[in-house]
Design a protein around this motif. Structure first.
Motif, PDB file in Angstrom:
ATOM      1  N   TRP A 204       0.813  -1.286   0.095  1.00 25.70           N
ATOM      2  CA  TRP A 204       0.059   0.075  -0.071  1.00 25.70           C
ATOM      3  C   TRP A 204       0.793   1.228  -0.052  1.00 25.70           C
ATOM      4  CZ3 TRP A 204       0.764   3.201   4.363  1.00 25.70           C
ATOM      5  CH2 TRP A 204       1.369   2.876   5.235  1.00 25.70           C
ATOM      6  N   LEU A 205       2.122   1.169   0.207  1.00 22.43           N
ATOM      7  CA  LEU A 205       3.040   2.451   0.038  1.00 22.43           C
ATOM      8  C   LEU A 205       2.834   3.347  -1.113  1.00 22.43           C
ATOM      9  CD1 LEU A 205       6.078   1.886   1.981  1.00 22.43           C
ATOM     10  CD2 LEU A 205       4.495   3.433   2.714  1.00 22.43           C
ATOM     11  N   VAL A 206       2.472   2.454  -2.395  1.00 24.68           N
ATOM     12  CA  VAL A 206       2.163   3.212  -3.629  1.00 24.68           C
ATOM     13  C   VAL A 206       1.110   4.240  -3.540  1.00 24.68           C
ATOM     14  CG1 VAL A 206       3.213   1.327  -5.019  1.00 24.68           C
ATOM     15  CG2 VAL A 206       0.263   1.238  -4.099  1.00 24.68           C
ATOM     16  N   ASP A 207       0.419   4.092  -2.484  1.00 18.78           N
ATOM     17  CA  ASP A 207      -0.823   4.967  -2.172  1.00 18.78           C
ATOM     18  C   ASP A 207      -0.469   6.337  -1.098  1.00 18.78           C
ATOM     19  OD1 ASP A 207      -2.382   3.880  -3.967  1.00 18.78           O
ATOM     20  OD2 ASP A 207      -3.153   2.185  -2.565  1.00 18.78           O
ATOM     21  N   VAL A 208       0.631   6.494  -0.881  1.00 14.76           N
ATOM     22  CA  VAL A 208       1.009   7.481   0.078  1.00 14.76           C
ATOM     23  C   VAL A 208       0.151   8.859  -0.074  1.00 14.76           C
ATOM     24  CG1 VAL A 208       2.944   8.842   0.789  1.00 14.76           C
ATOM     25  CG2 VAL A 208       3.036   6.455   0.797  1.00 14.76           C
ATOM     26  N   PRO A 209       0.289   9.553  -1.293  1.00 16.07           N
ATOM     27  CA  PRO A 209      -0.285  10.620  -1.889  1.00 16.07           C
ATOM     28  C   PRO A 209      -1.996  10.655  -1.158  1.00 16.07           C
ATOM     29  CG  PRO A 209       1.050  10.223  -3.430  1.00 16.07           C
ATOM     30  CD  PRO A 209       1.044   9.031  -2.695  1.00 16.07           C
ATOM     31  N   LYS A 210      -2.528   9.545  -1.702  1.00 16.39           N
ATOM     32  CA  LYS A 210      -4.058   9.384  -1.329  1.00 16.39           C
ATOM     33  C   LYS A 210      -4.186   9.307   0.428  1.00 16.39           C
ATOM     34  CE  LYS A 210      -5.594   7.298  -5.600  1.00 16.39           C
ATOM     35  NZ  LYS A 210      -6.221   6.209  -6.205  1.00 16.39           N
ATOM     36  N   ILE A 211      -3.420   8.374   0.828  1.00 14.07           N
ATOM     37  CA  ILE A 211      -3.470   8.224   2.214  1.00 14.07           C
ATOM     38  C   ILE A 211      -3.258   9.324   3.204  1.00 14.07           C
ATOM     39  CG2 ILE A 211      -2.541   7.038   4.329  1.00 14.07           C
ATOM     40  CD1 ILE A 211      -1.819   4.600   2.347  1.00 14.07           C
ATOM     41  N   THR A 212      -2.128  10.185   2.560  1.00 16.26           N
ATOM     42  CA  THR A 212      -1.894  11.507   3.200  1.00 16.26           C
ATOM     43  C   THR A 212      -2.869  12.382   3.171  1.00 16.26           C
ATOM     44  OG1 THR A 212       0.415  11.285   2.607  1.00 16.26           O
ATOM     45  CG2 THR A 212      -0.330  13.552   3.213  1.00 16.26           C
ATOM     46  N   SER A 213      -3.758  12.638   1.919  1.00 16.37           N
ATOM     47  CA  SER A 213      -4.775  13.449   1.758  1.00 16.37           C
ATOM     48  C   SER A 213      -5.901  12.744   2.700  1.00 16.37           C
ATOM     49  CB  SER A 213      -5.224  13.354   0.171  1.00 16.37           C
ATOM     50  OG  SER A 213      -4.229  13.861  -0.718  1.00 16.37           O
ATOM     51  N   CYS A 214      -6.411  11.607   2.904  1.00 16.91           N
ATOM     52  CA  CYS A 214      -7.081  11.131   3.737  1.00 16.91           C
ATOM     53  C   CYS A 214      -6.856  11.495   5.050  1.00 16.91           C
ATOM     54  CB  CYS A 214      -7.331   9.699   3.247  1.00 16.91           C
ATOM     55  SG  CYS A 214      -8.793   8.805   4.185  1.00 16.91           S
ATOM     56  N   ILE A 215      -5.737  11.309   5.620  1.00 15.86           N
ATOM     57  CA  ILE A 215      -5.592  11.437   7.011  1.00 15.86           C
ATOM     58  C   ILE A 215      -5.620  12.927   7.210  1.00 15.86           C
ATOM     59  CG2 ILE A 215      -3.410  11.737   8.934  1.00 15.86           C
ATOM     60  CD1 ILE A 215      -2.516   9.307   7.577  1.00 15.86           C
ATOM     61  N   HIS A 216      -5.176  13.815   6.315  1.00 18.43           N
ATOM     62  CA  HIS A 216      -5.516  15.348   6.602  1.00 18.43           C
ATOM     63  C   HIS A 216      -6.868  15.683   6.655  1.00 18.43           C
ATOM     64  CE1 HIS A 216      -5.994  19.501   4.942  1.00 18.43           C
ATOM     65  NE2 HIS A 216      -5.149  19.658   5.716  1.00 18.43           N
ATOM     66  N   LYS A 217      -7.868  15.105   6.022  1.00 18.29           N
ATOM     67  CA  LYS A 217      -9.265  15.116   5.985  1.00 18.29           C
ATOM     68  C   LYS A 217      -9.790  14.512   7.173  1.00 18.29           C
ATOM     69  CE  LYS A 217     -13.551  14.251   3.414  1.00 18.29           C
ATOM     70  NZ  LYS A 217     -14.008  13.856   1.965  1.00 18.29           N
ATOM     71  N   ALA A 218      -9.338  13.413   7.417  1.00 14.73           N
ATOM     72  CA  ALA A 218     -10.014  12.814   8.827  1.00 14.73           C
ATOM     73  C   ALA A 218      -9.845  13.551   9.918  1.00 14.73           C
ATOM     74  CB  ALA A 218      -9.595  11.198   8.865  1.00 14.73           C
ATOM     75  N   LEU A 219      -8.692  13.793  10.085  1.00 11.55           N
ATOM     76  CA  LEU A 219      -8.144  14.616  11.436  1.00 11.55           C
ATOM     77  C   LEU A 219      -8.972  15.755  11.586  1.00 11.55           C
ATOM     78  CD1 LEU A 219      -4.232  14.558  11.245  1.00 11.55           C
ATOM     79  CD2 LEU A 219      -5.964  13.457  12.944  1.00 11.55           C
ATOM     80  N   GLY A 220      -9.623  16.475  10.569  1.00  9.58           N
ATOM     81  CA  GLY A 220     -10.508  17.719  10.862  1.00  9.58           C
ATOM     82  C   GLY A 220     -11.891  17.067  11.393  1.00  9.58           C
ATOM     83  N   CYS A 221     -12.058  15.881  11.281  1.00 11.87           N
ATOM     84  CA  CYS A 221     -13.313  15.255  11.805  1.00 11.87           C
ATOM     85  C   CYS A 221     -13.270  14.318  13.278  1.00 11.87           C
ATOM     86  CB  CYS A 221     -14.071  14.429  10.735  1.00 11.87           C
ATOM     87  SG  CYS A 221     -14.308  15.060   9.204  1.00 11.87           S
ATOM     88  N   ILE A 222     -11.910  14.328  13.687  1.00 11.26           N
ATOM     89  CA  ILE A 222     -11.801  13.444  14.645  1.00 11.26           C
ATOM     90  C   ILE A 222     -11.438  14.167  16.046  1.00 11.26           C
ATOM     91  CG2 ILE A 222     -10.360  11.405  15.606  1.00 11.26           C
ATOM     92  CD1 ILE A 222     -10.210  10.410  13.009  1.00 11.26           C
ATOM     93  N   ASN A 223     -11.912  14.238  17.166  1.00 12.95           N
ATOM     94  CA  ASN A 223     -11.581  14.944  18.244  1.00 12.95           C
ATOM     95  C   ASN A 223     -10.862  14.031  19.386  1.00 12.95           C
ATOM     96  OD1 ASN A 223     -12.477  17.290  17.388  1.00 12.95           O
ATOM     97  ND2 ASN A 223     -14.712  16.366  17.740  1.00 12.95           N
ATOM     98  N   THR A 224     -11.318  12.533  19.432  1.00 16.99           N
ATOM     99  CA  THR A 224     -10.663  11.754  20.230  1.00 16.99           C
ATOM    100  C   THR A 224      -9.202  11.535  20.315  1.00 16.99           C
ATOM    101  OG1 THR A 224     -11.055  10.019  19.040  1.00 16.99           O
ATOM    102  CG2 THR A 224     -12.753  10.562  20.426  1.00 16.99           C
ATOM    103  N   ALA A 225      -8.517  11.836  21.392  1.00 21.30           N
ATOM    104  CA  ALA A 225      -7.142  11.604  21.497  1.00 21.30           C
ATOM    105  C   ALA A 225      -6.605  10.376  20.978  1.00 21.30           C
ATOM    106  CB  ALA A 225      -6.626  11.976  22.777  1.00 21.30           C
ATOM    107  N   PRO A 226      -7.149   9.265  21.293  1.00 20.62           N
ATOM    108  CA  PRO A 226      -6.302   7.826  20.670  1.00 20.62           C
ATOM    109  C   PRO A 226      -6.238   7.871  19.162  1.00 20.62           C
ATOM    110  CG  PRO A 226      -7.746   7.400  22.821  1.00 20.62           C
ATOM    111  CD  PRO A 226      -7.973   9.077  22.338  1.00 20.62           C
ATOM    112  N   ALA A 227      -7.511   8.334  18.646  1.00 17.26           N
ATOM    113  CA  ALA A 227      -7.637   8.002  17.090  1.00 17.26           C
ATOM    114  C   ALA A 227      -6.767   9.188  16.555  1.00 17.26           C
ATOM    115  CB  ALA A 227      -9.074   8.373  16.789  1.00 17.26           C
ATOM    116  N   ARG A 228      -6.666  10.368  17.003  1.00 17.76           N
ATOM    117  CA  ARG A 228      -5.871  11.371  16.499  1.00 17.76           C
ATOM    118  C   ARG A 228      -4.191  10.790  16.609  1.00 17.76           C
ATOM    119  NH1 ARG A 228      -7.881  16.172  15.203  1.00 17.76           N
ATOM    120  NH2 ARG A 228      -5.874  17.136  15.307  1.00 17.76           N
ATOM    121  N   ARG A 229      -4.032  10.330  17.789  1.00 16.84           N
ATOM    122  CA  ARG A 229      -2.652   9.793  17.805  1.00 16.84           C
ATOM    123  C   ARG A 229      -2.273   8.704  16.702  1.00 16.84           C
ATOM    124  NH1 ARG A 229      -3.386  10.349  23.456  1.00 16.84           N
ATOM    125  NH2 ARG A 229      -4.260   8.125  23.490  1.00 16.84           N
ATOM    126  N   SER A 230      -3.129   7.751  16.527  1.00 12.31           N
ATOM    127  CA  SER A 230      -2.858   6.702  15.716  1.00 12.31           C
ATOM    128  C   SER A 230      -2.576   7.153  14.057  1.00 12.31           C
ATOM    129  CB  SER A 230      -4.302   5.834  15.663  1.00 12.31           C
ATOM    130  OG  SER A 230      -4.434   5.092  16.741  1.00 12.31           O
TER     131      SER A 230
END
Length: 249
Positions: free
Chosen positions: A34-60
């Protein structure tokens, strides 16, 4: 599959979030497919962090972006510079994470040095942030001797500013860089400007500046460190007064 797990972490169900975190830990151990998808995963993480408030999930998710930056720094840096608008707080938090470990920081700074020099628009926060980080990257990525490092910094003086966002990023990087004795000795030239930061910075920035001070002072001879320590004490007294007031019953 990684994108599905990240998306699941934005779900309101606690079970889904826990399961997704566990699965992310598993896929990190089997990354080749899955490392071939780094740009997509980076974009997805950036978007998801805007919706997640719980500390454990953000740390992951922060752990995953850090891990990818260690493996594929060029793709992570390029993607963040492309997708994040100036002043984006989520992206700034991700930069701080990537600045927190020496080898990853070195790799990310090298990529920033290349990519910021190639771009003619604001990408991190404002022109001031881009310029300051670029100057730090030049110093950190160049194999400069002590006698070359000091004059170059004295021309740049990127710590002499009152922009908290800039100082926070710079000091996070300097905290990491100063963990290496050789670099800590070079950073001695910045001590007067760190004194300045202690005078004008907020509490969070002052704490970061003190960590850099500690790392640099540990590399100095006693005769050299003593007068600096005396002067530093003058700046620390008001800080400890604030701490005592904070915890006063």
């Amino acid at each position: 599959m990684v994108l599905v797990f990240i998306e699941a972490m934005t779900n309101s169900s606690t079970f889904d979030k826990v399961a997704a975190r566990n699965m992310l830990g598993m896929v990190k151990r089997n990354c080749d497919f899955w490392l071939v998808d780094v740009p997509k995963i980076t974009s997805c993480i950036h978007k998801a962090l805007g919706c997640i408030n719980t500390a454990p999930a953000r740390r992951s998710l922060m752990s995953l972006i850090f891990w990818m930056a260690d493996k594929c720094p060029g793709e992570v840096v390029s993607t963040l510079l492309t997708i994040a608008p100036p002043g984006d707080s989520t992206a700034l938090a991700l930069w701080e994470v990537m600045f927190s470990v020496p080898q990853t920081l070195q790799n990310v700074l090298k990529e920033l040095l290349i990519q910021l020099q190639d771009r003619h628009y604001r990408v991190l926060y404002t022109h001031w942030v881009d310029t300051a980080i670029l100057r730090l990257a030049i110093l950190a990525s160049s194999d400069l001797q002590d006698e070359e490092f000091a004059p170059m910094y004295l021309v740049m003086r990127f710590l002499r500013q009152r922009r908290p966002v800039v100082l926070s990023l710079l000091l996070r990087a300097m905290m990491t860089l100063s963990q290496r004795g050789e670099m800590a000795r070079k950073l001695k030239v910045m001590l007067p400007d760190l004194m300045w930061v202690l005078q004008y910075g907020n509490k969070a920035i002052k704490i970061k500046a003190l960590v850099v001070f500690r790392n640099v002072m540990a590399q100095l001879e006693r005769e050299e460190a003593s007068p600096i320590a005396v002067r530093l004490a003058e700046f620390l007294l008001p800080f400890f007064d604030d701490v005592r007031l904070m915890y006063k019953p």
